[in-house]
Design a protein around this motif. Structure first.
Motif, PDB file in Angstrom:
ATOM      1  N   SER A   1       0.841  -1.196   0.000  1.00  0.00           N
ATOM      2  CA  SER A   1       0.000   0.000   0.000  1.00  0.00           C
ATOM      3  C   SER A   1       0.883   1.256   0.000  1.00  0.00           C
ATOM      4  CB  SER A   1      -0.903   0.031   1.242  1.00  0.00           C
ATOM      5  OG  SER A   1      -1.645  -1.153   1.322  1.00  0.00           O
ATOM      6  N   PHE A   2       1.961   1.209   0.755  1.00  0.00           N
ATOM      7  CA  PHE A   2       2.920   2.332   0.842  1.00  0.00           C
ATOM      8  C   PHE A   2       2.198   3.661   1.076  1.00  0.00           C
ATOM      9  CE2 PHE A   2       4.914  -0.769  -2.170  1.00  0.00           C
ATOM     10  CZ  PHE A   2       5.887  -1.217  -1.323  1.00  0.00           C
ATOM     11  N   ASP A   3       1.328   3.675   2.066  1.00  0.00           N
ATOM     12  CA  ASP A   3       0.510   4.878   2.321  1.00  0.00           C
ATOM     13  C   ASP A   3       0.842   5.486   3.684  1.00  0.00           C
ATOM     14  OD1 ASP A   3      -1.536   6.770   1.743  1.00  0.00           O
ATOM     15  OD2 ASP A   3      -2.871   5.679   3.095  1.00  0.00           O
ATOM     16  N   PRO A   4       1.984   6.137   3.827  1.00  0.00           N
ATOM     17  CA  PRO A   4       3.029   6.396   2.855  1.00  0.00           C
ATOM     18  C   PRO A   4       4.189   5.417   3.024  1.00  0.00           C
ATOM     19  CG  PRO A   4       3.387   7.777   4.751  1.00  0.00           C
ATOM     20  CD  PRO A   4       2.211   6.894   5.086  1.00  0.00           C
ATOM     21  N   ILE A   5       5.171   5.522   2.120  1.00  0.00           N
ATOM     22  CA  ILE A   5       6.381   4.701   2.250  1.00  0.00           C
ATOM     23  C   ILE A   5       7.152   5.139   3.499  1.00  0.00           C
ATOM     24  CG2 ILE A   5       7.900   6.173   0.789  1.00  0.00           C
ATOM     25  CD1 ILE A   5       8.743   3.218  -0.373  1.00  0.00           C
TER      26      ILE A   5
ATOM     27  N   VAL B   1       2.797  -0.212  -6.223  1.00  0.00           N
ATOM     28  CA  VAL B   1       1.819   0.399  -5.316  1.00  0.00           C
ATOM     29  C   VAL B   1       0.426  -0.086  -5.692  1.00  0.00           C
ATOM     30  CG1 VAL B   1       0.793   2.612  -4.636  1.00  0.00           C
ATOM     31  CG2 VAL B   1       3.253   2.460  -5.060  1.00  0.00           C
TER      32      VAL B   1
ATOM     33  N   PRO C   1      -7.047   5.308   1.470  1.00  0.00           N
ATOM     34  CA  PRO C   1      -5.685   5.815   1.639  1.00  0.00           C
ATOM     35  C   PRO C   1      -5.632   7.313   1.916  1.00  0.00           C
ATOM     36  CG  PRO C   1      -6.121   5.455  -0.687  1.00  0.00           C
ATOM     37  CD  PRO C   1      -7.378   5.065   0.050  1.00  0.00           C
TER      38      PRO C   1
ATOM     39  N   PHE D   1      -2.979   9.068   0.761  1.00  0.00           N
ATOM     40  CA  PHE D   1      -2.417   9.557  -0.498  1.00  0.00           C
ATOM     41  C   PHE D   1      -2.949   8.706  -1.652  1.00  0.00           C
ATOM     42  CE2 PHE D   1       0.843  10.609   2.712  1.00  0.00           C
ATOM     43  CZ  PHE D   1       0.940  11.979   2.500  1.00  0.00           C
TER      44      PHE D   1
ATOM     45  N   GLU E   1       0.057   9.820  -6.043  1.00  0.00           N
ATOM     46  CA  GLU E   1       0.888  10.542  -5.069  1.00  0.00           C
ATOM     47  C   GLU E   1       1.898   9.593  -4.420  1.00  0.00           C
ATOM     48  OE1 GLU E   1      -2.083  14.048  -3.439  1.00  0.00           O
ATOM     49  OE2 GLU E   1      -2.447  11.998  -2.770  1.00  0.00           O
ATOM     50  N   ARG E   2       1.435   8.383  -4.099  1.00  0.00           N
ATOM     51  CA  ARG E   2       2.333   7.423  -3.454  1.00  0.00           C
ATOM     52  C   ARG E   2       3.472   7.045  -4.402  1.00  0.00           C
ATOM     53  NH1 ARG E   2      -1.555   2.951  -2.227  1.00  0.00           N
ATOM     54  NH2 ARG E   2      -3.210   4.215  -3.096  1.00  0.00           N
TER      55      ARG E   2
ATOM     56  N   SER F   1       3.216   2.234   8.292  1.00  0.00           N
ATOM     57  CA  SER F   1       2.603   3.423   7.690  1.00  0.00           C
ATOM     58  C   SER F   1       1.435   3.900   8.554  1.00  0.00           C
ATOM     59  CB  SER F   1       2.080   3.091   6.290  1.00  0.00           C
ATOM     60  OG  SER F   1       3.108   2.621   5.481  1.00  0.00           O
TER      61      SER F   1
ATOM     62  N   VAL G   1       8.347  12.428   2.227  1.00  0.00           N
ATOM     63  CA  VAL G   1       7.095  11.983   2.851  1.00  0.00           C
ATOM     64  C   VAL G   1       6.734  12.913   4.015  1.00  0.00           C
ATOM     65  CG1 VAL G   1       6.036  10.126   4.233  1.00  0.00           C
ATOM     66  CG2 VAL G   1       7.273   9.574   2.113  1.00  0.00           C
TER      67      VAL G   1
END
Ligand code: PNS
Length: 162
Positions: free
Chosen positions: A10-14, A36, A44, A46, A50-51, A130, A151
């Motif tokens: 998901s990297f929301d956020p990294i 992503v 999310p 972002f 955006e991510r 995250s 970030v």
């Protein structure tokens, strides 16, 4: 033959924990695709674009790293990208059950064509996620050192005036 790994999430956020994993993946594989997921189960903070942009900013000028967004099944995406493996990070035993289940399901869905490689991030990041980063930042806590500078700035912008 060059080996490609997909590192999905998901990297929301990294976070810096994710970056640690990407660096480890880069040592084992010729190419790492940071993928992503477009529609994570949770709403999310972002957008996928955006991510992706944030991760690209972190890896600007670095070779053998591709940042992309994907829809649908991860195994289908991996097949399209010609990936040999999926990389996932395991921080603690509590991560393991879900990861093990996903790895075996992905193995089945790919007819055993895709291996999942689990890696442990540096122990400094065992407690970083995250979700916690977002919560702590939103409540006025300090997250410097846990996420890349890009970030931190994006969090400041996003949560300003909320
Ligand atoms: O960072 P996350 O939220 O733990 O990542 C979960 C992710 C994106 C790896 C997982 O939800 C996923 O693979 N989603 C794509 C849809 C899919 O393939 N689902 C079946 C998994 S067995």
């Amino acid at each position: 033959m060059a080996k490609t790994a997909v590192y999905p999430g998901s990297f929301d956020p990294i976070t810096n924990g994710h970056l640690d994993l990407i660096d480890r993946g880069r040592r084992l594989f010729d190419r790492v695709i940071v993928a992503v997921v477009r529609n994570p189960s949770k709403q999310p903070l972002f957008s996928a674009e955006e991510r992706v942009a944030l991760i690209r900013e972190v890896y600007k000028g670095k070779d053998r790293i591709t940042v992309d967004a994907f829809d649908g099944l991860l195994v289908h995406y991996c097949q399209r990208m010609g990936a040999d493996a999926i990389v996932r990070g395991v921080r603690a035993v509590s991560d393991f059950e879900y990861e093990f289940q996903m790895a075996l399901m992905n193995r089945r869905l790919s007819n055993s064509q895709l291996e999942t490689v689990f890696m442990m991030p540096n122990e400094t990041y065992t407690y970083v996620s995250s979700g916690l980063v977002k919560e702590i930042f939103a409540l006025g806590g300090e997250v410097e050192g846990l996420v890349p500078d890009a970030v931190l700035e994006a969090l400041r912008q996003r949560l300003k005036g909320r």
